[in-house]
Design an enzyme around this catalytic site. Structure first.
Site, PDB file in Angstrom:
ATOM      1  N   ASP A  65       0.876  -1.178   0.000  1.00 16.34           N
ATOM      2  CA  ASP A  65       0.000   0.000   0.000  1.00 16.34           C
ATOM      3  C   ASP A  65       0.909   1.223   0.000  1.00 16.34           C
ATOM      4  OD1 ASP A  65      -2.695  -1.165   0.320  1.00 16.34           O
ATOM      5  OD2 ASP A  65      -1.944  -1.861   2.247  1.00 16.34           O
ATOM      6  N   ARG A  73       4.362   3.015   2.794  1.00 11.28           N
ATOM      7  CA  ARG A  73       5.145   1.997   3.520  1.00 11.28           C
ATOM      8  C   ARG A  73       6.650   2.150   3.324  1.00 11.28           C
ATOM      9  NH1 ARG A  73       0.553   1.340   6.186  1.00 11.28           N
ATOM     10  NH2 ARG A  73      -0.940  -0.068   5.202  1.00 11.28           N
ATOM     11  N   ARG A 137      -7.184  10.264   2.027  1.00 14.51           N
ATOM     12  CA  ARG A 137      -6.747   9.187   1.119  1.00 14.51           C
ATOM     13  C   ARG A 137      -7.571   9.229  -0.168  1.00 14.51           C
ATOM     14  NH1 ARG A 137      -7.306   3.842   4.572  1.00 14.51           N
ATOM     15  NH2 ARG A 137      -6.412   2.857   2.723  1.00 14.51           N
ATOM     16  N   LYS A 167     -10.010   0.397  -4.769  1.00 14.62           N
ATOM     17  CA  LYS A 167     -10.498  -0.011  -3.441  1.00 14.62           C
ATOM     18  C   LYS A 167     -11.231   1.166  -2.801  1.00 14.62           C
ATOM     19  CE  LYS A 167      -6.181   1.093  -1.009  1.00 14.62           C
ATOM     20  NZ  LYS A 167      -4.984   0.572  -0.345  1.00 14.62           N
ATOM     21  N   HIS A 168     -12.156   0.939  -1.868  1.00 16.73           N
ATOM     22  CA  HIS A 168     -12.583  -0.326  -1.264  1.00 16.73           C
ATOM     23  C   HIS A 168     -14.018  -0.553  -1.719  1.00 16.73           C
ATOM     24  CE1 HIS A 168      -9.535   1.617   1.338  1.00 16.73           C
ATOM     25  NE2 HIS A 168      -9.131   0.386   1.643  1.00 16.73           N
ATOM     26  N   HIS A 180     -10.852  -1.841  10.304  1.00  9.72           N
ATOM     27  CA  HIS A 180      -9.767  -2.623  10.929  1.00  9.72           C
ATOM     28  C   HIS A 180     -10.191  -3.077  12.331  1.00  9.72           C
ATOM     29  CE1 HIS A 180      -7.385  -0.490   7.858  1.00  9.72           C
ATOM     30  NE2 HIS A 180      -6.573  -1.527   7.934  1.00  9.72           N
ATOM     31  N   ASP A 250     -10.342  -7.760   1.260  1.00 10.12           N
ATOM     32  CA  ASP A 250      -9.449  -6.974   2.117  1.00 10.12           C
ATOM     33  C   ASP A 250      -8.905  -7.973   3.149  1.00 10.12           C
ATOM     34  OD1 ASP A 250      -8.034  -4.900   3.283  1.00 10.12           O
ATOM     35  OD2 ASP A 250      -9.753  -3.561   3.461  1.00 10.12           O
TER      36      ASP A 250
END
Length: 336
Positions: A65, A73, A137, A167-168, A180, A250
């Site tokens: 990601d 990352r 985002r 996504k998503h 999450h 996911d």
């Protein structure tokens, strides 16, 4: 080389592979590896890690990601990426139509040079200033801006030689909760969703190579989340939208995917029509799932190899590339 890939995408803990990692990765049911910040120390270390992975298994997709903003990352030698909302506002303010495509080309080129196959981007969610997890985002709170910018972003990815991942699905921007840690519920009817959150998928369905499902319960559409739902995957995504690309769950260890065992979640995802299933932060769960897949003789899948990059990129050439340098200069001005 066989074109068959395992159905699981898993994670690892460190900068290099442990013996257990090697054993798990070599299993025929593992077809993907997703990397995080904890796996990155430097460009050279990342390249060595990826070479090590590929020495164990050729038929594996290596993903990350690398969206920008809060979700990047790999940093250090990699270009610092703004959030897509910032990038969108900058392009709009400066009437710079090519900026989003250029940015996506640079991000993708850097990742390909390191050996990454796919970046889980762009985010197609619409920002309604509600979600605790999406926010900047997203490209915009305007559906047509999301579609236009995402289209340019995908063009940049494809130009670099990287496949795209929307996504998503069908949309995470209209719920407060972070999937999450809990299961969000969206009570809109399918008709409303088709006119709003699903619109980017309708418009871009022939350009998107992979779609990742959201862990959200759309209770007026189905009593299962999209990753477990034949209604969402086959009736809506495949038949209604006529989407021909790959479908990923996911991360099935996220709390939004429910309290069932990972084995049951995997079974439900496969039955619903997901092509690849992501499981992170639960190695014992991954091993249980592998045992289950061995016993039930779940078939590997073809077509995943199409995700691999169609081009090679040399890191040093990219550093000296005029276009790359011009984009980095714009990014520097953007931050000042």
């Amino acid at each position: 080389m066989s074109d068959l890939f395992g159905r699981l995408m898993i994670d690892i803990d460190g900068f290099n592979l442990t013996n257990e990692d090697k054993s798990v990765l070599s299993n025929k049911h593992v077809g993907g590896l997703i990397l995080f910040s904890r796996n990155f120390d430097s460009y050279d270390q990342l390249c060595n890690l990826i070479k090590e992975v590929r020495s164990i298994k050729e038929n594996i997709i290596i993903a990350v990601d690398q969206e920008g903003g809060r979700v990047q990352r790999f940093e250090k030698e990699f270009t610092k990426i703004p959030s897509m909302q910032e990038a969108s506002l900058f392009a709009k303010k400066n009437k710079d139509k090519g900026f989003i495509q250029d940015l996506a080309w640079l991000i993708s080129s850097e990742l390909i040079a390191a050996g990454i196959d796919i970046n889980f981007a762009p985010v197609l969610d619409i920002n309604r200033n509600i979600s605790t997890i999406i926010g900047d985002r997203s490209f915009s709170d305007d559906i047509f801006e999301v579609i236009s910018n995402a289209s340019d972003y995908i063009d940049g990815m494809h130009e670099a030689g990287m496949k795209s991942s929307g996504k998503h699905f069908p949309g995470h921007g209209n719920v407060i909760e972070d999937s999450h840690i809990e299961l969000p519920e969206d009570e809109r009817e399918l008709r409303e969703l088709m006119n709003e959150d699903i619109k980017p998928y309708i418009e871009l369905k022939d350009k998107i190579d992979v779609i990742m499902c959201a862990h959200i319960l759309f209770s007026k559409v189905d009593n299962k989340i999209p990753s477990f739902s034949d209604t969402w995957i086959n009736n809506i995504l495949r038949n209604k939208l006529n989407y021909k690309g790959l479908i990923f769950s996911d991360d099935l260890s996220m709390l939004g995917s429910g309290n069932e065992s990972l084995t049951n979640k995997v079974k439900m995802s496969l039955d619903a029509g997901c092509d690849m299933l992501i499981i992170c932060n639960d190695r014992s769960g991954v091993k249980e799932v592998i045992d289950y897949l061995d016993k039930t003789d779940v078939e590997q899948i073809s077509g995943i190899s199409e995700i691999k990059s169609s081009k090679k990129v040399n890191w040093n050439d990219l550093l000296n590339d005029n276009r790359a340098q011009a984009i980095k200069e714009k990014l520097k001005n953007m931050r000042n």
